[in-house]
Design an enzyme around this catalytic site. Sequence first.
Site, PDB file in Angstrom:
ATOM      1  N   GLY A  45       0.831  -1.198   0.000  1.00 33.18           N
ATOM      2  CA  GLY A  45       0.000   0.000   0.000  1.00 33.18           C
ATOM      3  C   GLY A  45       0.863   1.244   0.000  1.00 33.18           C
ATOM      4  O   GLY A  45       2.004   1.210   0.461  1.00 33.18           O
ATOM      5  N   GLN A  50       2.892  10.140   1.178  1.00 34.50           N
ATOM      6  CA  GLN A  50       4.193   9.480   1.299  1.00 34.50           C
ATOM      7  C   GLN A  50       5.134   9.853   0.154  1.00 34.50           C
ATOM      8  O   GLN A  50       6.343   9.647   0.253  1.00 34.50           O
ATOM      9  CB  GLN A  50       4.022   7.956   1.343  1.00 34.50           C
ATOM     10  CG  GLN A  50       3.360   7.476   2.630  1.00 34.50           C
ATOM     11  CD  GLN A  50       3.266   5.966   2.653  1.00 34.50           C
ATOM     12  OE1 GLN A  50       2.344   5.379   2.112  1.00 34.50           O
ATOM     13  NE2 GLN A  50       4.258   5.329   3.264  1.00 34.50           N
ATOM     14  N   CYS A  94       5.677   0.122   7.299  1.00 28.54           N
ATOM     15  CA  CYS A  94       5.314   1.265   6.465  1.00 28.54           C
ATOM     16  C   CYS A  94       6.528   1.644   5.627  1.00 28.54           C
ATOM     17  O   CYS A  94       7.647   1.663   6.138  1.00 28.54           O
ATOM     18  CB  CYS A  94       4.901   2.430   7.375  1.00 28.54           C
ATOM     19  SG  CYS A  94       4.406   3.900   6.456  1.00 28.54           S
ATOM     20  N   LEU A  95       6.293   1.950   4.360  1.00 28.71           N
ATOM     21  CA  LEU A  95       7.410   2.311   3.475  1.00 28.71           C
ATOM     22  C   LEU A  95       8.082   3.606   3.920  1.00 28.71           C
ATOM     23  O   LEU A  95       9.225   3.858   3.569  1.00 28.71           O
ATOM     24  CB  LEU A  95       6.930   2.417   2.023  1.00 28.71           C
ATOM     25  CG  LEU A  95       6.463   1.092   1.392  1.00 28.71           C
ATOM     26  CD1 LEU A  95       5.913   1.333  -0.014  1.00 28.71           C
ATOM     27  CD2 LEU A  95       7.583   0.060   1.356  1.00 28.71           C
ATOM     28  N   HIS A 136      -4.755   1.438   7.282  1.00 26.61           N
ATOM     29  CA  HIS A 136      -3.420   2.027   7.439  1.00 26.61           C
ATOM     30  C   HIS A 136      -3.220   3.156   6.411  1.00 26.61           C
ATOM     31  O   HIS A 136      -2.734   4.236   6.749  1.00 26.61           O
ATOM     32  CB  HIS A 136      -2.375   0.916   7.258  1.00 26.61           C
ATOM     33  CG  HIS A 136      -0.946   1.350   7.239  1.00 26.61           C
ATOM     34  ND1 HIS A 136      -0.005   0.878   8.133  1.00 26.61           N
ATOM     35  CD2 HIS A 136      -0.278   2.207   6.409  1.00 26.61           C
ATOM     36  CE1 HIS A 136       1.174   1.436   7.854  1.00 26.61           C
ATOM     37  NE2 HIS A 136       1.043   2.234   6.813  1.00 26.61           N
ATOM     38  N   GLU A 137      -3.616   2.903   5.163  1.00 21.39           N
ATOM     39  CA  GLU A 137      -3.418   3.908   4.112  1.00 21.39           C
ATOM     40  C   GLU A 137      -4.337   5.118   4.301  1.00 21.39           C
ATOM     41  O   GLU A 137      -3.921   6.258   4.095  1.00 21.39           O
ATOM     42  CB  GLU A 137      -3.628   3.299   2.717  1.00 21.39           C
ATOM     43  CG  GLU A 137      -2.699   2.137   2.368  1.00 21.39           C
ATOM     44  CD  GLU A 137      -1.231   2.400   2.651  1.00 21.39           C
ATOM     45  OE1 GLU A 137      -0.792   3.554   2.545  1.00 21.39           O
ATOM     46  OE2 GLU A 137      -0.523   1.441   3.008  1.00 21.39           O
ATOM     47  N   HIS A 140      -2.962   7.525   6.707  1.00 19.84           N
ATOM     48  CA  HIS A 140      -1.938   8.420   6.136  1.00 19.84           C
ATOM     49  C   HIS A 140      -2.571   9.725   5.644  1.00 19.84           C
ATOM     50  O   HIS A 140      -1.970  10.791   5.741  1.00 19.84           O
ATOM     51  CB  HIS A 140      -1.241   7.754   4.946  1.00 19.84           C
ATOM     52  CG  HIS A 140      -0.054   6.905   5.313  1.00 19.84           C
ATOM     53  ND1 HIS A 140       1.064   7.413   5.936  1.00 19.84           N
ATOM     54  CD2 HIS A 140       0.201   5.586   5.127  1.00 19.84           C
ATOM     55  CE1 HIS A 140       1.953   6.442   6.116  1.00 19.84           C
ATOM     56  NE2 HIS A 140       1.453   5.318   5.636  1.00 19.84           N
TER      57      HIS A 140
HETATM   58 NI    NI Z   1       2.349   3.416   5.649  1.00 18.67          NI
END
Ligand code: NI
Length: 172
Positions: A45, A50, A94-95, A136-137, A140
Site C-alpha cells: 500500500g 508518502q 510502512c514504506l 493504514h493507508e 496516512h
Molecule cells: Ni504506511
Amino acid sequence: MKRNILIHPDPRLKKVCAPVDDLSDELRALADDMLETMYDAPGIGLAAPQIGVLERLIVLDCVKEEGATPRPLVMFNPEIISASDETSVYEEGCLSIPDQFAEVTRPAEVEVAWMDQNGKAQRETFDGLWATCVQHEIDHLNGKLFIDYLKPLKRQMITRKMVKLKRELARA
Ligand code: NI
C-alpha cells in the site's frame, strides 16, 4: 515513473490531505506512478502524502501469493463507511518507516467507499490483510502513522532510529 518515498519524521506525513474533486489526467498518472513505486519498494500500500502529494489518494494490492493475479486498487477520497466490532491484530510496517514493524489492533472488517481511476463510485467490504492495509493507508491521509498506535516510548525509539537513518541517507 518511480517516485521518492518520504521517510518519517517529515511534516508532510502529519498533514490532513485535501479531497480530490476533479479527476485530472495528472492525478491518474500520479496513481500509476504510486502503483509502480509501491510494487518496486516492494509494499502492499502507498498513500499520496508518502510521496509528498497532500491529496486523498491511496493505492494498494494485498495479493501476496507467488504467481497469483495482482489486484491493484486505486482509491480517490476513500472513506470508511462502517467497521466491525471484531478486531484483528497484524504486524504492520510502512514504506515511510523502513524495517520497523509492530502489532496494531484494528477493526477486522471495514466497508470502504471511494472513487476509482475512471471517476466511478465504488464500495466494497474488506477483511484480513486488505482491511488492515486500507485502514493504514486512509490513516496516512489524516496525518496518522501506525506508530501513533504504539506506546510513546516505543514510538520515540522508532522515530529516533528514523532520524538517524535519514542522517545517514543524507550523507551517502
Ligand atoms: Ni504506511
